[in-house]
Design a protein around this motif. Sequence first.
Motif, PDB file in Angstrom:
ATOM      1  N   ALA A  50       0.855  -1.264   0.049  1.00 41.70           N
ATOM      2  CA  ALA A  50      -0.102   0.083  -0.117  1.00 41.70           C
ATOM      3  C   ALA A  50       0.871   1.233   0.021  1.00 41.70           C
ATOM      4  O   ALA A  50       0.343   2.275  -0.368  1.00 41.70           O
ATOM      5  N   LEU A  51       2.127   1.138   0.302  1.00 40.76           N
ATOM      6  CA  LEU A  51       3.081   2.410   0.537  1.00 40.76           C
ATOM      7  C   LEU A  51       3.247   2.728  -1.126  1.00 40.76           C
ATOM      8  O   LEU A  51       3.498   3.955  -1.217  1.00 40.76           O
ATOM      9  N   GLY A  52       3.188   2.078  -1.713  1.00 41.30           N
ATOM     10  CA  GLY A  52       3.365   2.244  -3.427  1.00 41.30           C
ATOM     11  C   GLY A  52       4.989   2.215  -3.632  1.00 41.30           C
ATOM     12  O   GLY A  52       5.753   2.809  -3.123  1.00 41.30           O
ATOM     13  N   GLY A  53       5.339   1.712  -4.811  1.00 34.19           N
ATOM     14  CA  GLY A  53       6.582   1.567  -5.363  1.00 34.19           C
ATOM     15  C   GLY A  53       7.590   0.514  -4.679  1.00 34.19           C
ATOM     16  O   GLY A  53       8.765   0.581  -4.779  1.00 34.19           O
ATOM     17  N   VAL A  54       7.161  -0.251  -3.653  1.00 33.19           N
ATOM     18  CA  VAL A  54       7.702  -1.289  -3.225  1.00 33.19           C
ATOM     19  C   VAL A  54       8.235  -2.423  -3.914  1.00 33.19           C
ATOM     20  O   VAL A  54       7.359  -2.928  -4.587  1.00 33.19           O
ATOM     21  N   THR A  55       9.635  -2.840  -3.978  1.00 33.03           N
ATOM     22  CA  THR A  55       9.976  -3.883  -4.837  1.00 33.03           C
ATOM     23  C   THR A  55      10.641  -5.086  -3.962  1.00 33.03           C
ATOM     24  O   THR A  55      10.746  -5.938  -4.681  1.00 33.03           O
ATOM     25  N   ARG A  56      10.989  -4.748  -2.932  1.00 33.41           N
ATOM     26  CA  ARG A  56      11.355  -5.803  -1.876  1.00 33.41           C
ATOM     27  C   ARG A  56      10.685  -5.902  -0.732  1.00 33.41           C
ATOM     28  O   ARG A  56      10.170  -5.216   0.015  1.00 33.41           O
TER      29      ARG A  56
END
Length: 70
Positions: A50-56
Amino acid sequence: MGDWMDRAQQREALELDRALSARLAAIRPAVPSHTHCICCDDEIPTERQALGGVTRCVPCQTKHEREYRQ
């Protein structure tokens, strides 16, 4: 009337509130998060997505940040 220590603590609390508010108001990445970690392929929790832009995932992001600092 409070002493100087009371005023200093109130000022510190005010500055902390301002800093946290500014950080929370910062623009979040407009790109969607990945559903699975790009490093270990574990599922990323929906709360983190939900934070957005998370990849890991958190453990891989922590490891990545530690390696980046060195």
